[in-house]
Design an enzyme around this catalytic site. Structure first.
Site, PDB file in Angstrom:
ATOM      1  N   LEU A 121      33.355  48.855  34.673  1.00  0.00           N
ATOM      2  CA  LEU A 121      33.366  48.607  36.000  1.00  0.00           C
ATOM      3  C   LEU A 121      32.727  47.241  36.361  1.00  0.00           C
ATOM      4  O   LEU A 121      31.641  46.729  35.768  1.00  0.00           O
ATOM      5  CB  LEU A 121      32.556  49.623  36.811  1.00  0.00           C
ATOM      6  CG  LEU A 121      33.063  50.928  36.758  1.00  0.00           C
ATOM      7  CD1 LEU A 121      32.201  51.898  37.446  1.00  0.00           C
ATOM      8  CD2 LEU A 121      34.360  51.224  37.310  1.00  0.00           C
TER       9      LEU A 121
ATOM     10  N   HIS B  27      35.642  46.884  41.478  1.00  0.00           N
ATOM     11  CA  HIS B  27      35.909  48.307  41.439  1.00  0.00           C
ATOM     12  C   HIS B  27      34.642  48.808  42.505  1.00  0.00           C
ATOM     13  O   HIS B  27      34.986  49.402  43.146  1.00  0.00           O
ATOM     14  CB  HIS B  27      35.320  48.945  39.824  1.00  0.00           C
ATOM     15  CG  HIS B  27      36.280  48.681  39.123  1.00  0.00           C
ATOM     16  ND1 HIS B  27      35.940  47.868  37.938  1.00  0.00           N
ATOM     17  CD2 HIS B  27      37.477  49.176  38.778  1.00  0.00           C
ATOM     18  CE1 HIS B  27      36.854  47.853  36.996  1.00  0.00           C
ATOM     19  NE2 HIS B  27      37.868  48.496  37.546  1.00  0.00           N
TER      20      HIS B  27
HETATM   21  P1  AMP Z   1      41.466  49.358  36.779  1.00  0.00           P
HETATM   22  O1  AMP Z   1      40.120  49.708  36.137  1.00  0.00           O
HETATM   23  O2  AMP Z   1      41.809  47.862  36.063  1.00  0.00           O
HETATM   24  O3  AMP Z   1      42.744  50.268  36.471  1.00  0.00           O
HETATM   25  O4  AMP Z   1      41.269  48.989  38.400  1.00  0.00           O
HETATM   26  C1  AMP Z   1      40.990  50.037  39.116  1.00  0.00           C
HETATM   27  C2  AMP Z   1      41.093  49.685  40.394  1.00  0.00           C
HETATM   28  O5  AMP Z   1      40.278  48.487  40.643  1.00  0.00           O
HETATM   29  C3  AMP Z   1      42.529  49.141  40.831  1.00  0.00           C
HETATM   30  O6  AMP Z   1      42.921  49.780  42.177  1.00  0.00           O
HETATM   31  C4  AMP Z   1      42.477  47.692  40.810  1.00  0.00           C
HETATM   32  O7  AMP Z   1      43.365  47.113  41.609  1.00  0.00           O
HETATM   33  C5  AMP Z   1      40.947  47.406  41.421  1.00  0.00           C
HETATM   34  N1  AMP Z   1      40.677  46.230  40.892  1.00  0.00           N
HETATM   35  C6  AMP Z   1      40.580  45.699  39.717  1.00  0.00           C
HETATM   36  N2  AMP Z   1      39.979  44.334  39.628  1.00  0.00           N
HETATM   37  C7  AMP Z   1      39.601  44.073  41.124  1.00  0.00           C
HETATM   38  C8  AMP Z   1      39.352  42.844  41.837  1.00  0.00           C
HETATM   39  N3  AMP Z   1      39.202  42.019  41.148  1.00  0.00           N
HETATM   40  N4  AMP Z   1      39.110  43.055  43.071  1.00  0.00           N
HETATM   41  C9  AMP Z   1      39.617  44.204  43.881  1.00  0.00           C
HETATM   42  N5  AMP Z   1      40.044  45.357  43.209  1.00  0.00           N
HETATM   43  C10 AMP Z   1      40.164  45.366  41.760  1.00  0.00           C
END
Ligand code: AMP
Length: 293
Positions: free
Chosen positions: A33, A37
């Protein structure tokens, strides 16, 4: 914070919460995270009575030559961060519990899943939709929180929710960035210091695209040409795709005369990074005003 590792226990907890009339917010993640996140966790805390964060590195969304095994994991640190944010439940299922032997069912959002990232990652969105629909059934959230960082994912999941009449509200939150502009991503952990510097080309080229549209550029081809040239000038960077598309249908736009999504994916060495900006045609500034600044 309660840590739940079985589907059955999560379903039982969700049922109890629903019976008690509590609203549930779900933040689906693959862990490792970062502040991006955590911004979703905060949004959920504000909007729902109980916040469930799932951490599941979903095998179904990784292609055979992708980084499923290498994907960074640190459950202890994640749990600590989530406790700090006041998350209520960490749901961390085992792959064999989510996809037991004989698993055969997948969800697809046709057409939208084949564009942009879908070209180089053909099974990716089918895996995302399948796991998110399963999570919706298991956790029964009233609201689910996703990041604009994965813009295509957000569009596809909204469409899935609409098409399948799911009773969940999808909230898409802004991209959280490093102070120098790089979008936070668990995959940034793969970057060497030199690659980390080169990765800024994503941010810079998108920023330039936004400025040129605000100054009156309407030709998507011109915006894309500049973007491609910038990326070609940064050696460890290799463009996967760059596109100017309609933000709902993800269809390429020739002219930017309404809101548009400029999205790109770039390999920095072996690490594939994505980023995007939304652009709006601004009023063309008069030469006088331009001089005054
Ligand atoms: P992931 O763990 O990469 O699958 O991401 C989980 C959630 O966090 C997804 O909805 C992503 O779009 C969101 N997320 C990942 N990176 C960012 C970021 N830099 N800013 C905002 N949300 C993010």
């Amino acid at each position: 914070m309660r840590v739940i590792t079985s589907v059955r226990a999560m379903k039982a907890a969700a049922s109890r919460l629903k019976d008690a009339g509590r609203t549930i917010g779900l933040v689906p993640t693959m862990g490792y995270l970062h502040r991006g996140h955590l911004s979703l966790v905060r949004a959920s805390k504000r909007a729902a009575d109980v916040t469930v964060v799932s951490i599941f590195v979903n095998p179904a969304q990784f292609g055979p030559r992708e980084d499923l095994k290498a994907y960074p994991r640190d459950l202890e640190r994640d749990a600590r961060l989530l406790r700090g944010e006041g998350a209520d439940i960490l749901f961390h299922p085992r792959p064999g519990d989510m996809y037991p032997t004989g698993y055969k069912t997948y969800v697809e959002v046709h057409e939208l899943q084949n564009k942009l990232c879908g070209v180089s990652r053909p099974i990716h969105f089918r895996g995302v939709c399948t796991v998110v629909l399963k999570l919706f059934h298991i956790v029964r959230p009233d609201r689910a929180f996703f990041g604009q960082k994965d813009a295509q994912q957000a569009v596809i999941l909204r469409r899935m929710v609409r098409d399948l009449d799911l009773d969940v509200r999808v909230d898409v939150r802004p991209i959280v960035r490093e102070p120098d502009g790089l979008a936070l991503s668990s995959r940034n952990a793969y970057l060497s210091p030199e690659e980390r510097r080169a990765a800024l080309v994503l941010t810079r080229s998108l920023k330039e695209a936004k400025i040129s549209v605000s100054r009156g550029e309407r030709r998507a081809s011109a915006v894309l040409a500049r973007l491609r040239a910038r990326i070609a000038a940064e050696p460890p960077a290799r463009l996967d795709y760059a596109a100017v598309v309609d933000p709902e249908e993800l269809e390429p736009l020739k002219r930017i005369d309404r809101r548009a999504l400029v999205a790109l994916a770039v390999f920095i060495g072996r690490t594939r990074l994505i980023d995007n900006v939304t652009v709006r045609p601004g009023k063309k500034e008069s030469p006088d005003k331009e001089k005054a600044r």
